[in-house]
Design a protein around this motif. Sequence first.
Motif, short mmCIF file in Angstrom:
data_model
loop_
_atom_site.label_atom_id
_atom_site.label_comp_id
_atom_site.label_asym_id
_atom_site.label_seq_id
_atom_site.Cartn_x
_atom_site.Cartn_y
_atom_site.Cartn_z
N VAL A 54 -1.41 11.43 4.77
CA VAL A 54 -0.12 10.93 4.28
C VAL A 54 -0.05 11.06 2.76
O VAL A 54 0.98 11.49 2.21
CB VAL A 54 0.08 9.46 4.71
CG1 VAL A 54 1.30 8.85 4.00
CG2 VAL A 54 0.26 9.36 6.22
N ALA A 55 -1.14 10.74 2.09
CA ALA A 55 -1.16 10.84 0.62
C ALA A 55 -1.01 12.28 0.17
O ALA A 55 -0.24 12.59 -0.75
CB ALA A 55 -2.47 10.24 0.08
N LEU A 56 -1.73 13.21 0.81
CA LEU A 56 -1.68 14.61 0.42
C LEU A 56 -0.28 15.20 0.60
O LEU A 56 0.24 15.90 -0.28
CB LEU A 56 -2.70 15.42 1.23
CG LEU A 56 -4.17 15.21 0.87
CD1 LEU A 56 -5.09 15.85 1.91
CD2 LEU A 56 -4.47 15.79 -0.52
N TYR A 57 0.34 14.91 1.75
CA TYR A 57 1.68 15.44 2.00
C TYR A 57 2.72 14.78 1.10
O TYR A 57 3.72 15.40 0.73
CB TYR A 57 2.05 15.29 3.47
CG TYR A 57 1.59 16.45 4.31
CD1 TYR A 57 2.40 17.56 4.50
CD2 TYR A 57 0.33 16.44 4.90
CE1 TYR A 57 1.97 18.64 5.25
CE2 TYR A 57 -0.11 17.52 5.66
CZ TYR A 57 0.71 18.61 5.83
OH TYR A 57 0.29 19.69 6.57
N SER A 58 2.50 13.52 0.74
CA SER A 58 3.43 12.84 -0.16
C SER A 58 3.36 13.42 -1.57
O SER A 58 4.38 13.64 -2.22
CB SER A 58 3.11 11.34 -0.21
OG SER A 58 3.25 10.74 1.06
N ILE A 59 2.14 13.71 -2.02
CA ILE A 59 1.95 14.24 -3.37
C ILE A 59 2.47 15.67 -3.48
O ILE A 59 3.13 16.05 -4.46
CB ILE A 59 0.46 14.18 -3.76
CG1 ILE A 59 0.00 12.73 -3.89
CG2 ILE A 59 0.21 14.93 -5.08
CD1 ILE A 59 -1.49 12.57 -4.02
N PHE A 60 2.19 16.49 -2.46
CA PHE A 60 2.51 17.92 -2.54
C PHE A 60 3.68 18.31 -1.64
O PHE A 60 3.78 19.45 -1.23
CB PHE A 60 1.28 18.75 -2.17
CG PHE A 60 0.12 18.56 -3.10
CD1 PHE A 60 0.18 19.02 -4.41
CD2 PHE A 60 -1.03 17.91 -2.67
CE1 PHE A 60 -0.89 18.86 -5.27
CE2 PHE A 60 -2.10 17.73 -3.53
CZ PHE A 60 -2.04 18.20 -4.83
N TRP A 61 4.54 17.39 -1.34
CA TRP A 61 5.68 17.69 -0.44
C TRP A 61 6.48 18.88 -0.94
O TRP A 61 6.83 19.78 -0.19
CB TRP A 61 6.57 16.48 -0.32
CG TRP A 61 7.69 16.69 0.67
CD1 TRP A 61 8.93 17.19 0.43
CD2 TRP A 61 7.66 16.39 2.07
NE1 TRP A 61 9.68 17.23 1.57
CE2 TRP A 61 8.93 16.74 2.61
CE3 TRP A 61 6.69 15.88 2.93
CZ2 TRP A 61 9.24 16.58 3.97
CZ3 TRP A 61 6.99 15.72 4.27
CH2 TRP A 61 8.25 16.06 4.78
#
Length: 562
Positions: free
Chosen positions: A555-562
């Motif tokens: 969730v954090a990775l996709y939120s940061i690099f959306w």
Amino acid sequence: MNSLQLSDYLVFLVYFFIVAGYGYSVYKRKKTKSTSASHDYFLAEGSLTWWAIGTSLIASNISSEQFIAMSGNGFKMGLAIATYEWMAALTLIIVAVFFIPVYLKNKIYTMPQFLSQRYNGNVAMIMAVFWLLLYVIVNLTSILYLGALAINGISGIEINLCMYGLAFFSIAIALGGMKVIGYTDVVQVVFLIFGGLVTTYLALDKVAELNGQHGIVEGLNYMMNQSGDHFHMILKKDNPNFPSLPGLTVLFGGMWIVNLNYWGCNQYITQRALGADLKTARSGILFAAFLKLLMPVIVVLPGIAAYVIYTKGGLHTEMLGPDGIINPDRSYPVLLNLLPVGLKGLSFAALTAAVVASLAGKVNSISTIFTLDIFKKKIDVNASEKKMVQVGKITVFVAMLVAVIIAPMLGIDKKGGFEFIQEYTGFVSPGIFAMFILGFFWKKTSSNAALFATIGGFTMSVIFKFLPHFMNLEFLSSTGFATLMEQKDKTMAYEIPFLDRMGFVFVICVLIMILISLYDAKKGIKVKGLEIDSKMFKVNTGFAVGTIFICGLLVALYSIFW
């Protein structure tokens, strides 16, 4: 410089002798502690630990299509290609919770055996032949040829000699059986991860030098500043790479079919866990999920680094293919040629480890399916355990020989190796996954429905592939059903993105399978069921904690690099 120095060869020889020596010691212990039973040879039944299962899953999965082709996609489209790796981490958890218990509870050791046990022998035999053709013609050849291309680009050794060397090394490991493969994969993964991280570190440092700095943090910051468009996980429709990763499809569409079929319905992968108990198998798969989160750092970031160096005036000659056109798949080998002597040998060993581990695992799966599901059932039903092992070893030789012969003829390097594998595997994946998922969880699914998914799924995939060429192209494009593609000859054509195509075919297969099954039920046709108990889907506390950690990180990775 496309050559290795003496110290590079020495580093590589250290890797070679460690793997060969460890593999031989495992083989000798296996010979003294067990018989030559087929389950021992093909599955290493009861002898692989959780960490061996986890590392073997990664070693078998990460190969030339990641190091070369996925890195090339990093050069071409950026971090978005990492969705294959990060979504796989979540998929592995689903497989561990819902798929593996079904296999182990019903004592299923091969995927065709599942189809035979759940449906009938005809469905199983058709799919056994399908899988053999797919594994040899698409997967084995791609791993072998792309790996040879990479080694040729780094060392300057003639490409055919590279193929012969990789084939020989892989056969030597595969002949020892799954236990040797599983435990040597542990060593392979150590070299793969350590050598890969060294390459990433030096690549980012090279990027930092473009800004007069040093260090991975400075290099990463410079990359993100200079090529921000390469750090988005979800591509917009106006992105030229949209047909490969069509927007939210990577989160809610065909990407799930790719991953669930690959990790849950694939002999090449599930074979590592099918010889273990449930707790060990789940722990190994969870460990593999953690390692998958690391893979984009090793294979995608170097590709983006090569892109940044290229846009700043470097690597212009090195990135050209034989036809004088920029070839993104050259990015990883080109980066390795920039490494210092010695470290280049380490990265070369990491790449070789990835290729050899995948080849050995793939050819072992080919051998397993042919021996247990074709030879034993149709050719010699009374074959002894010893004879089955002998047939398995002969199959290893034959499959690798076929791959060596046909690999140069397929144009694997023309389309882009990773897309070549994904798209052509995608012709059969939707039907296979529909057949498995309904076979698992809907008791009314009939053999006729499964037979439709086997043949009809492939047929519909072909139809959807060429459908836009025979219909109103502008209308299809305006609805988002098809995407404008610029071909290499500069002509324009419309094509349905293959991930969307897989989603459409899967949904249609499921709907038609349901209708066929209900019709068969009305006619009184009996179906075979699997032994399923809801209790077997429960997980222990440690597995649950690991799952929460992985999901939170995603969730954090996709939120940061959306």
